[in-house]
Design a protein around this motif. Sequence first.
Motif, PDB file in Angstrom:
ATOM      1  N   LEU A  35       6.437  -2.461   0.897  1.00 25.32           N
ATOM      2  CA  LEU A  35       6.041  -1.309   1.710  1.00 25.32           C
ATOM      3  C   LEU A  35       5.917  -1.714   3.176  1.00 25.32           C
ATOM      4  O   LEU A  35       6.463  -1.053   4.063  1.00 25.32           O
ATOM      5  CB  LEU A  35       4.708  -0.751   1.197  1.00 25.32           C
TER       6      LEU A  35
ATOM      7  N   GLU B  92       6.293   6.796   0.235  1.00 27.38           N
ATOM      8  CA  GLU B  92       6.302   5.491  -0.430  1.00 27.38           C
ATOM      9  C   GLU B  92       5.082   5.337  -1.346  1.00 27.38           C
ATOM     10  O   GLU B  92       5.188   4.773  -2.437  1.00 27.38           O
ATOM     11  CB  GLU B  92       6.339   4.363   0.594  1.00 27.38           C
TER      12      GLU B  92
ATOM     13  N   ILE C 165       5.101   7.130   5.090  1.00 25.66           N
ATOM     14  CA  ILE C 165       4.310   6.217   4.255  1.00 25.66           C
ATOM     15  C   ILE C 165       3.848   6.945   2.993  1.00 25.66           C
ATOM     16  O   ILE C 165       3.871   6.382   1.900  1.00 25.66           O
ATOM     17  CB  ILE C 165       3.119   5.639   5.044  1.00 25.66           C
TER      18      ILE C 165
END
Length: 178
Positions: free
Chosen positions: A104, A138, A135
């Motif tokens: 990530l 993810e 983000i």
Amino acid sequence: MSENENLFWSKHYSLKWSDFKAEHNPASYADSHSVIKYRFTWTVDSEKMGSEILFLIKNIQVSVEFCPLLSSVRPSETSDQLLKYEQGRFDLAELVKREHISNLQTKFEGKNFPTRGKNEEQRKQLAKEDSGKMIAQEIEQLQQILEKRLQEYDETTDYGNNPEKQLEYALKFEELKL
């Protein structure tokens, strides 16, 4: 902890039955139910490259949360064995996070992303919004990975009823606390 606070995973804290604050649904097949999710924070910075303003994502931090107000247990079933199983679900979320956090961070950190907006102030605001959405996508994928792993954990340990398999997982989880 105030009434509405979630608990963050920590190697120094183990779940207690008093952390399960939701009323248990008597029609539920399961003796306990825990809600575990990921939360993230990050820093966004902007940089001028020629006439373009680009944003950078830095300091991505992901934490594992247990949600007491959404987690419940059937009062007649509060056993040490069941609590260890629920702690295992919480620990598994931390393990999955650790397995995936560097991917990530690598995906975003040190990279420039284009901004949108008509002026510098608007671009900064939209960079914060856009980076958060990127983000969040993810993190949603991470949550899906966790759901699959939790299902595997549930089936393998027979919801904590298979002591041998529960012990195998417990040994993996001990490494998180070192």
